[in-house]
Each structure stands twice: as C-alpha cells, then as structure tokens.
Scaffold this motif. Structure first.
Motif, short mmCIF file in Angstrom:
data_model
loop_
_atom_site.label_atom_id
_atom_site.label_comp_id
_atom_site.label_asym_id
_atom_site.label_seq_id
_atom_site.Cartn_x
_atom_site.Cartn_y
_atom_site.Cartn_z
N ARG A 113 0.82 -1.22 0.00
CA ARG A 113 0.00 0.00 0.00
C ARG A 113 0.86 1.27 0.00
O ARG A 113 0.55 2.23 -0.69
CB ARG A 113 -0.94 -0.02 1.21
CG ARG A 113 -1.95 1.12 1.20
CD ARG A 113 -3.00 0.94 2.28
NE ARG A 113 -3.80 -0.27 2.04
CZ ARG A 113 -4.74 -0.70 2.88
NH1 ARG A 113 -4.99 -0.06 4.00
NH2 ARG A 113 -5.44 -1.78 2.59
N ARG A 114 1.94 1.27 0.76
CA ARG A 114 2.80 2.45 0.81
C ARG A 114 3.45 2.70 -0.56
O ARG A 114 3.54 3.83 -1.02
CB ARG A 114 3.88 2.26 1.89
CG ARG A 114 4.84 3.44 2.05
CD ARG A 114 4.12 4.70 2.55
NE ARG A 114 3.54 4.50 3.86
CZ ARG A 114 4.21 4.62 5.00
NH1 ARG A 114 5.50 4.91 4.99
NH2 ARG A 114 3.59 4.43 6.15
N SER A 115 3.88 1.63 -1.20
CA SER A 115 4.45 1.76 -2.55
C SER A 115 3.42 2.32 -3.52
O SER A 115 3.73 3.14 -4.39
CB SER A 115 4.96 0.41 -3.06
OG SER A 115 6.13 0.03 -2.37
N GLN A 116 2.18 1.87 -3.38
CA GLN A 116 1.11 2.37 -4.23
C GLN A 116 0.93 3.87 -4.07
O GLN A 116 0.74 4.61 -5.05
CB GLN A 116 -0.20 1.65 -3.93
CG GLN A 116 -1.35 2.01 -4.87
CD GLN A 116 -1.12 1.58 -6.31
OE1 GLN A 116 -0.58 0.51 -6.57
NE2 GLN A 116 -1.49 2.45 -7.25
N PHE B 33 10.67 -6.07 -2.34
CA PHE B 33 10.20 -6.30 -3.71
C PHE B 33 8.68 -6.49 -3.72
O PHE B 33 8.12 -7.26 -2.94
CB PHE B 33 10.87 -7.54 -4.29
CG PHE B 33 10.53 -7.77 -5.74
CD1 PHE B 33 11.17 -7.06 -6.74
CD2 PHE B 33 9.55 -8.68 -6.10
CE1 PHE B 33 10.85 -7.26 -8.08
CE2 PHE B 33 9.22 -8.89 -7.42
CZ PHE B 33 9.88 -8.18 -8.41
N ASN B 34 8.02 -5.74 -4.62
CA ASN B 34 6.57 -5.82 -4.74
C ASN B 34 6.17 -5.56 -6.18
O ASN B 34 7.03 -5.41 -7.07
CB ASN B 34 5.89 -4.84 -3.77
CG ASN B 34 6.26 -3.39 -4.05
OD1 ASN B 34 5.74 -2.78 -4.97
ND2 ASN B 34 7.19 -2.83 -3.25
N LEU B 35 4.89 -5.48 -6.44
CA LEU B 35 4.39 -5.35 -7.81
C LEU B 35 4.88 -4.08 -8.51
O LEU B 35 4.87 -4.00 -9.74
CB LEU B 35 2.86 -5.37 -7.82
CG LEU B 35 2.21 -6.72 -7.50
CD1 LEU B 35 0.71 -6.56 -7.31
CD2 LEU B 35 2.50 -7.73 -8.61
N LEU B 36 5.27 -3.08 -7.74
CA LEU B 36 5.67 -1.79 -8.33
C LEU B 36 7.19 -1.60 -8.38
O LEU B 36 7.66 -0.56 -8.84
CB LEU B 36 5.04 -0.64 -7.54
CG LEU B 36 3.51 -0.56 -7.68
CD1 LEU B 36 2.94 0.45 -6.68
CD2 LEU B 36 3.12 -0.19 -9.10
N THR B 37 7.94 -2.60 -7.98
CA THR B 37 9.40 -2.46 -7.95
C THR B 37 9.98 -2.20 -9.34
O THR B 37 10.74 -1.25 -9.54
CB THR B 37 10.06 -3.71 -7.33
OG1 THR B 37 9.58 -3.88 -6.00
CG2 THR B 37 11.58 -3.56 -7.30
N THR B 38 9.64 -3.05 -10.31
CA THR B 38 10.22 -2.88 -11.65
C THR B 38 9.65 -1.67 -12.38
O THR B 38 10.41 -0.92 -13.00
CB THR B 38 10.09 -4.16 -12.50
OG1 THR B 38 8.74 -4.62 -12.47
CG2 THR B 38 11.01 -5.23 -11.98
N PRO B 39 8.32 -1.40 -12.34
CA PRO B 39 7.86 -0.17 -12.99
C PRO B 39 8.47 1.08 -12.36
O PRO B 39 8.76 2.06 -13.07
CB PRO B 39 6.34 -0.19 -12.80
CG PRO B 39 6.00 -1.39 -12.02
CD PRO B 39 7.22 -2.24 -11.88
N ALA B 40 8.70 1.05 -11.05
CA ALA B 40 9.31 2.22 -10.39
C ALA B 40 10.76 2.39 -10.83
O ALA B 40 11.22 3.53 -11.03
CB ALA B 40 9.24 2.07 -8.87
#
Length: 202
Positions: A5-8, A38-45
């Motif tokens: 959630r924080r990454s989002q 590592f989470n769903l937004l790691t590579t797009p970020a």
C-alpha cells in the motif's frame, strides 16, 4: 510479488508529479519504492526512475537505471522500453553511439510491441539522416553491409550526407555502388542525381 500500500501511494504521487513535469520530485517517490521490499511496483518504479533521469537530461544516471532494470529483471515487460530509452541516451555520447544504434536495430527486429518497433526505426533513421557526418556513416556502412535492410538506410543516408557536404566525387562512387547492389536508386536518391550535375558546374 505482493502488493504494498505504501508503494502504491508513492507510485500515484510519482506518476502525478512526472505528468506535471516535476521530475526531481517524482524521482524521490519512485526511489522510495525501490527502498521497500520487492513488490508489484518495484520494476515499474525502476523504469520510471530511469525516465525521470532521461527527462532531466542526465545521461549517466538514466543509462544506469535502465541498465539495472535490463540486468536485474530480464523478463520484465519494461525491458524493451528501457532498452529503447537507454539507446537514445547512448546516442548522445560519442563513445557509445554505436552501442545505441545496435540496440535500436535489435528493437526494430524483435521488440514485442509494434509501436516500439516503429519508434526505434524512426529514431534510428533520424539519427543516421540528421545527426552524423559522412565519415561516421562510411565506417558504419562497412559494419552493417551484411544486414540488408539496415545497409539500405545507411547507404541512402550516406549519399544524402555526402551531397550536403558537397563531396560529389565520393557521392558519385556510392550512388554507383547503390545501383550495382540494389538495381535502382530510391526516389530520394534520384532527386539528388538531378541536383548533382548543376552543383558540379558551380
């Protein structure tokens, strides 16, 4: 990878800032995602950190981020886009421009996305036709002659550049070579042939 959630929140703020041209501030948001597990937004970020540096015209940092994505996450859907923008940055560095052109040829041949193939082709041709001198094109042409479609574009770009540089004897040589290897000239080169005699009489 899990959701975070924080990454989002960082992602949404980063995308908003990026869209508004606030690249330094957006960069901080995307880097904050990198610092988390590592989470769903790691590579797009990671891709977007590269894009921030790209927009900020920082060649070294941009290449570093794109390269990191390509090496660390080779199966990511962002690899081709990262490769494309890495190539564009490499074209700005004299010692890396051959590498940049090579990456573009790979994307023209094999990028999964048709639009990216087109973008890579346009960038490749624009660079050859508008950004380099005949000396570079002559040496580059020798390197790509075995790859027919690329050789066609380089050969045509070389002839156009020789005309612009008023190197008419060399131009005549490469026009003859073009006819011998490909049977006929392109419409663009035919227009040059009409212009050259008048230029030689000056």
């Amino acid at each position: 990878p899990r959701e975070d959630r924080r990454s989002q929140q960082h992602w949404e703020q980063g995308v908003s800032l990026f869209s508004n041209g606030q690249y330094n501030l957006a960069l901080k948001q995307f880097e904050s995602i990198q610092e988390r597990k590592f989470n769903l937004l790691t590579t797009p970020a990671l891709y977007m950190t590269g894009m921030c540096w790209y927009k900020l015209d920082d060649v070294e940092q941009g290449i570093d981020r794109f390269q990191r994505l390509i090496i660390d996450y080779p199966m990511s859907v962002y690899v081709d886009e990262a490769s494309y923008h890495k190539a564009l940055l490499m074209l700005r560095v004299l010692e890396q421009r051959l590498g940049g052109l090579y990456i573009l040829t790979k994307l023209i041949d094999s990028a999964a996305d048709q639009n990216l193939q087109t973008d890579a082709l346009n960038a490749y041709r624009n660079y050859l036709y508008n950004k380099v001198d005949s000396e570079f094109l002559i040496s580059y042409y020798a390197m790509v002659r075995v790859r027919e479609k690329f050789a066609d574009w380089v050969h045509e770009a070389l002839c156009i550049r020789l005309y612009k540089e008023k190197k008419y004897e060399l131009l005549d040589h490469f026009l003859d070579e073009y006819r011998a290897e490909r049977g006929s000239l392109t419409p663009r080169l035919n227009r040059l042939v009409v212009k050259v005699p008048a230029s030689l009489k000056e």
